[in-house]
Design a protein around this motif. Structure first.
Motif, PDB file in Angstrom:
ATOM      1  N   ILE A 112       0.847  -1.106   0.244  1.00  0.00           N
ATOM      2  CA  ILE A 112      -0.017   0.028  -0.065  1.00  0.00           C
ATOM      3  C   ILE A 112       0.863   1.276  -0.014  1.00  0.00           C
ATOM      4  O   ILE A 112       0.719   2.148  -0.712  1.00  0.00           O
ATOM      5  CB  ILE A 112      -0.982  -0.090   1.286  1.00  0.00           C
ATOM      6  CG1 ILE A 112      -2.240  -0.998   0.870  1.00  0.00           C
ATOM      7  CG2 ILE A 112      -1.631   1.363   1.589  1.00  0.00           C
ATOM      8  CD1 ILE A 112      -2.838  -1.514   2.072  1.00  0.00           C
ATOM      9  N   MET A 113       1.952   1.342   0.867  1.00  0.00           N
ATOM     10  CA  MET A 113       2.938   2.404   0.896  1.00  0.00           C
ATOM     11  C   MET A 113       3.565   2.524  -0.668  1.00  0.00           C
ATOM     12  O   MET A 113       3.585   3.676  -1.082  1.00  0.00           O
ATOM     13  CB  MET A 113       3.996   1.948   1.697  1.00  0.00           C
ATOM     14  CG  MET A 113       3.478   2.101   3.211  1.00  0.00           C
ATOM     15  SD  MET A 113       4.696   1.458   4.416  1.00  0.00           S
ATOM     16  CE  MET A 113       5.863   2.893   4.492  1.00  0.00           C
ATOM     17  N   LYS A 114       4.204   1.537  -1.337  1.00  0.00           N
ATOM     18  CA  LYS A 114       4.481   1.551  -2.528  1.00  0.00           C
ATOM     19  C   LYS A 114       3.671   1.966  -3.594  1.00  0.00           C
ATOM     20  O   LYS A 114       3.822   3.018  -4.429  1.00  0.00           O
ATOM     21  CB  LYS A 114       5.236   0.310  -2.872  1.00  0.00           C
ATOM     22  CG  LYS A 114       5.899   0.340  -4.381  1.00  0.00           C
ATOM     23  CD  LYS A 114       7.009  -0.628  -4.756  1.00  0.00           C
ATOM     24  CE  LYS A 114       7.542  -0.622  -5.814  1.00  0.00           C
ATOM     25  NZ  LYS A 114       8.613  -1.642  -6.209  1.00  0.00           N
ATOM     26  N   LYS A 115       2.206   1.461  -3.490  1.00  0.00           N
ATOM     27  CA  LYS A 115       1.426   1.846  -4.399  1.00  0.00           C
ATOM     28  C   LYS A 115       0.949   3.286  -4.309  1.00  0.00           C
ATOM     29  O   LYS A 115       0.781   4.224  -5.305  1.00  0.00           O
ATOM     30  CB  LYS A 115       0.374   1.322  -4.259  1.00  0.00           C
ATOM     31  CG  LYS A 115      -1.082   1.236  -5.233  1.00  0.00           C
ATOM     32  CD  LYS A 115      -2.315   0.662  -4.924  1.00  0.00           C
ATOM     33  CE  LYS A 115      -3.322   0.922  -5.945  1.00  0.00           C
ATOM     34  NZ  LYS A 115      -4.806   0.269  -5.552  1.00  0.00           N
ATOM     35  N   PHE A 116       0.820   4.036  -3.187  1.00  0.00           N
ATOM     36  CA  PHE A 116       0.725   5.215  -2.930  1.00  0.00           C
ATOM     37  C   PHE A 116       1.772   6.216  -3.626  1.00  0.00           C
ATOM     38  O   PHE A 116       1.577   7.199  -4.167  1.00  0.00           O
ATOM     39  CB  PHE A 116       0.538   5.533  -1.330  1.00  0.00           C
ATOM     40  CG  PHE A 116       0.425   6.866  -0.993  1.00  0.00           C
ATOM     41  CD1 PHE A 116      -0.861   7.402  -0.802  1.00  0.00           C
ATOM     42  CD2 PHE A 116       1.235   8.112  -0.765  1.00  0.00           C
ATOM     43  CE1 PHE A 116      -1.473   8.516  -0.290  1.00  0.00           C
ATOM     44  CE2 PHE A 116       0.926   9.334  -0.484  1.00  0.00           C
ATOM     45  CZ  PHE A 116      -0.255   9.656  -0.253  1.00  0.00           C
ATOM     46  N   ALA A 117       2.991   5.604  -3.479  1.00  0.00           N
ATOM     47  CA  ALA A 117       3.977   6.651  -3.883  1.00  0.00           C
ATOM     48  C   ALA A 117       4.334   6.500  -5.396  1.00  0.00           C
ATOM     49  O   ALA A 117       4.573   7.554  -6.008  1.00  0.00           O
ATOM     50  CB  ALA A 117       5.624   6.038  -3.244  1.00  0.00           C
ATOM     51  N   ILE A 118       4.090   5.359  -5.973  1.00  0.00           N
ATOM     52  CA  ILE A 118       3.848   5.116  -7.320  1.00  0.00           C
ATOM     53  C   ILE A 118       2.617   6.207  -7.899  1.00  0.00           C
ATOM     54  O   ILE A 118       2.800   7.034  -9.099  1.00  0.00           O
ATOM     55  CB  ILE A 118       3.504   3.614  -7.926  1.00  0.00           C
ATOM     56  CG1 ILE A 118       4.912   2.911  -7.522  1.00  0.00           C
ATOM     57  CG2 ILE A 118       3.232   3.921  -9.352  1.00  0.00           C
ATOM     58  CD1 ILE A 118       4.584   1.449  -7.944  1.00  0.00           C
ATOM     59  N   GLU A 119       1.638   6.116  -7.291  1.00  0.00           N
ATOM     60  CA  GLU A 119       0.448   7.001  -7.758  1.00  0.00           C
ATOM     61  C   GLU A 119       0.807   8.669  -7.593  1.00  0.00           C
ATOM     62  O   GLU A 119       0.150   9.422  -8.212  1.00  0.00           O
ATOM     63  CB  GLU A 119      -0.882   6.872  -7.202  1.00  0.00           C
ATOM     64  CG  GLU A 119      -1.360   5.330  -7.239  1.00  0.00           C
ATOM     65  CD  GLU A 119      -2.433   5.030  -6.282  1.00  0.00           C
ATOM     66  OE1 GLU A 119      -2.679   5.693  -5.363  1.00  0.00           O
ATOM     67  OE2 GLU A 119      -3.164   3.947  -6.664  1.00  0.00           O
ATOM     68  N   LYS A 120       1.879   8.957  -6.794  1.00  0.00           N
ATOM     69  CA  LYS A 120       2.196  10.341  -6.515  1.00  0.00           C
ATOM     70  C   LYS A 120       3.455  10.731  -7.403  1.00  0.00           C
ATOM     71  O   LYS A 120       3.947  11.650  -7.520  1.00  0.00           O
ATOM     72  CB  LYS A 120       2.823  10.662  -5.268  1.00  0.00           C
ATOM     73  CG  LYS A 120       1.596  10.329  -4.271  1.00  0.00           C
ATOM     74  CD  LYS A 120       0.526  11.474  -4.294  1.00  0.00           C
ATOM     75  CE  LYS A 120      -0.528  11.673  -3.380  1.00  0.00           C
ATOM     76  NZ  LYS A 120      -1.491  12.640  -3.540  1.00  0.00           N
ATOM     77  N   GLY A 121       3.792   9.498  -8.365  1.00  0.00           N
ATOM     78  CA  GLY A 121       4.774   9.939  -9.402  1.00  0.00           C
ATOM     79  C   GLY A 121       6.057   9.360  -9.300  1.00  0.00           C
ATOM     80  O   GLY A 121       7.192   9.473 -10.098  1.00  0.00           O
ATOM     81  N   VAL A 122       6.540   8.606  -8.026  1.00  0.00           N
ATOM     82  CA  VAL A 122       7.545   7.866  -8.141  1.00  0.00           C
ATOM     83  C   VAL A 122       7.925   6.797  -8.745  1.00  0.00           C
ATOM     84  O   VAL A 122       6.904   5.653  -8.875  1.00  0.00           O
ATOM     85  CB  VAL A 122       7.806   7.667  -6.584  1.00  0.00           C
ATOM     86  CG1 VAL A 122       9.427   7.036  -6.093  1.00  0.00           C
ATOM     87  CG2 VAL A 122       7.768   8.897  -5.391  1.00  0.00           C
ATOM     88  N   PRO A 123       8.931   6.476  -9.497  1.00  0.00           N
ATOM     89  CA  PRO A 123       9.078   5.217 -10.431  1.00  0.00           C
ATOM     90  C   PRO A 123       9.174   4.069  -9.482  1.00  0.00           C
ATOM     91  O   PRO A 123       9.914   4.002  -8.369  1.00  0.00           O
ATOM     92  CB  PRO A 123      10.287   5.589 -10.974  1.00  0.00           C
ATOM     93  CG  PRO A 123      10.437   6.931 -11.116  1.00  0.00           C
ATOM     94  CD  PRO A 123       9.919   7.591  -9.765  1.00  0.00           C
ATOM     95  N   SER A 124       8.621   3.266  -9.981  1.00  0.00           N
ATOM     96  CA  SER A 124       8.690   1.692  -9.073  1.00  0.00           C
ATOM     97  C   SER A 124      10.054   1.148  -8.605  1.00  0.00           C
ATOM     98  O   SER A 124      10.065   0.680  -7.644  1.00  0.00           O
ATOM     99  CB  SER A 124       7.665   0.711 -10.146  1.00  0.00           C
ATOM    100  OG  SER A 124       7.940  -0.672  -9.172  1.00  0.00           O
ATOM    101  N   ASN A 125      10.815   1.447  -9.623  1.00  0.00           N
ATOM    102  CA  ASN A 125      12.301   0.873  -9.638  1.00  0.00           C
ATOM    103  C   ASN A 125      13.046   1.586  -8.448  1.00  0.00           C
ATOM    104  O   ASN A 125      14.037   1.076  -8.010  1.00  0.00           O
ATOM    105  CB  ASN A 125      12.820   0.701 -10.806  1.00  0.00           C
ATOM    106  CG  ASN A 125      13.074   2.007 -11.262  1.00  0.00           C
ATOM    107  OD1 ASN A 125      12.182   2.695 -12.055  1.00  0.00           O
ATOM    108  ND2 ASN A 125      14.455   2.519 -11.502  1.00  0.00           N
ATOM    109  N   ASP A 126      12.746   2.787  -8.184  1.00  0.00           N
ATOM    110  CA  ASP A 126      13.302   3.530  -7.004  1.00  0.00           C
ATOM    111  C   ASP A 126      12.819   3.156  -5.710  1.00  0.00           C
ATOM    112  O   ASP A 126      13.241   3.755  -4.786  1.00  0.00           O
ATOM    113  CB  ASP A 126      13.178   4.988  -7.207  1.00  0.00           C
ATOM    114  CG  ASP A 126      14.105   5.388  -8.555  1.00  0.00           C
ATOM    115  OD1 ASP A 126      14.960   4.831  -8.850  1.00  0.00           O
ATOM    116  OD2 ASP A 126      14.087   6.525  -9.070  1.00  0.00           O
TER     117      ASP A 126
END
Length: 225
Positions: free
Chosen positions: A100-114
């Protein structure tokens, strides 16, 4: 009988003083590592931003966790570090903080690989220990609420990490008084833990944070975007 009562009361008072003393030591020994204003951050070579888990509501982060995530994402976008570790509780299939934390960050524009996920961040001590031993971090920036930040920084110091902290306190949280009281006891518990330095609940193979965060993915929705 009177002598026994005096000994008992004295022991209780000494115990209380010890708990208070350790609490103040943990707080004051780490206060200079807390950065209050993002504009004042002048740090180089930060291996990662470590965001500590704080509970979820079904498929959404709690208010406290959301604030930590927003602060950590802001630091990432301001170039403080190019990697984020989401560390939280994923000990059961039905309870999954880190995805859920990673999904939230991806939705805010952070690339998954980072974004790396630490699925075994069951406690603050575990998260910090694993940041060093599993993710091979040496210099980290920790994001959590300020009341919690002192303990996290103390643990990092004890484990030999160079650590700094950015507090995420944009609003008031219900039950904070009781949370502060509980934190005093938690500081004492982890103070003792840091003397003996036990291994966390789980270790495992190393996953250097300098690599690709997608290696920690365990669900298809977190595939690279």
């Amino acid at each position: 009988m009177k002598k026994i009562i005096i000994i008992f009361v004295t022991t209780i008072l000494l115990g209380i003083l010890l708990v208070i003393g350790i609490n103040f030591y943990v707080v004051f020994s780490t206060k200079n590592q807390i950065i209050e204003n993002i504009e004042n951050i002048n740090l180089q070579d930060i291996d990662c931003i470590l965001i500590l888990g704080a509970g979820i509501w079904e498929d959404k982060p709690s208010h406290m966790l959301e604030d930590r995530l927003l602060e950590g994402i802001s630091l990432y976008k301001n170039g403080i570090s190019s990697k984020i570790i989401m560390s939280g509780d994923h000990g059961r299939e039905e309870y999954d903080e880190v995805n859920i934390m990673k999904k939230f960050a991806i939705e805010k524009g952070v690339p998954s690989n980072d974004i790396f996920m630490d699925h075994a961040g069951f406690a603050t001590y575990d998260s910090i220990y694993r940041a060093k031993e599993i993710f091979k971090s040496k210099k980290i920036l920790i994001v959590t609420q300020e009341y919690h930040l002192h303990r996290a920084l103390y643990i990092a110091n004890s484990l030999g990490l160079e650590a700094y902290g950015v507090p995420s306190n944009p609003r008031k949280y219900g039950g904070q008084f009781f949370r502060e009281i509980r934190e005093i006891l938690a500081r004492n518990k982890d103070f003792v833990k840091c003397i003996f330095k036990p291994e966390p609940t789980y270790l495992g193979e190393s996953i250097p944070v300098s690599g690709n965060g997608d290696i920690t993915n365990d669900k298809i929705e977190n595939d690279k975007r």
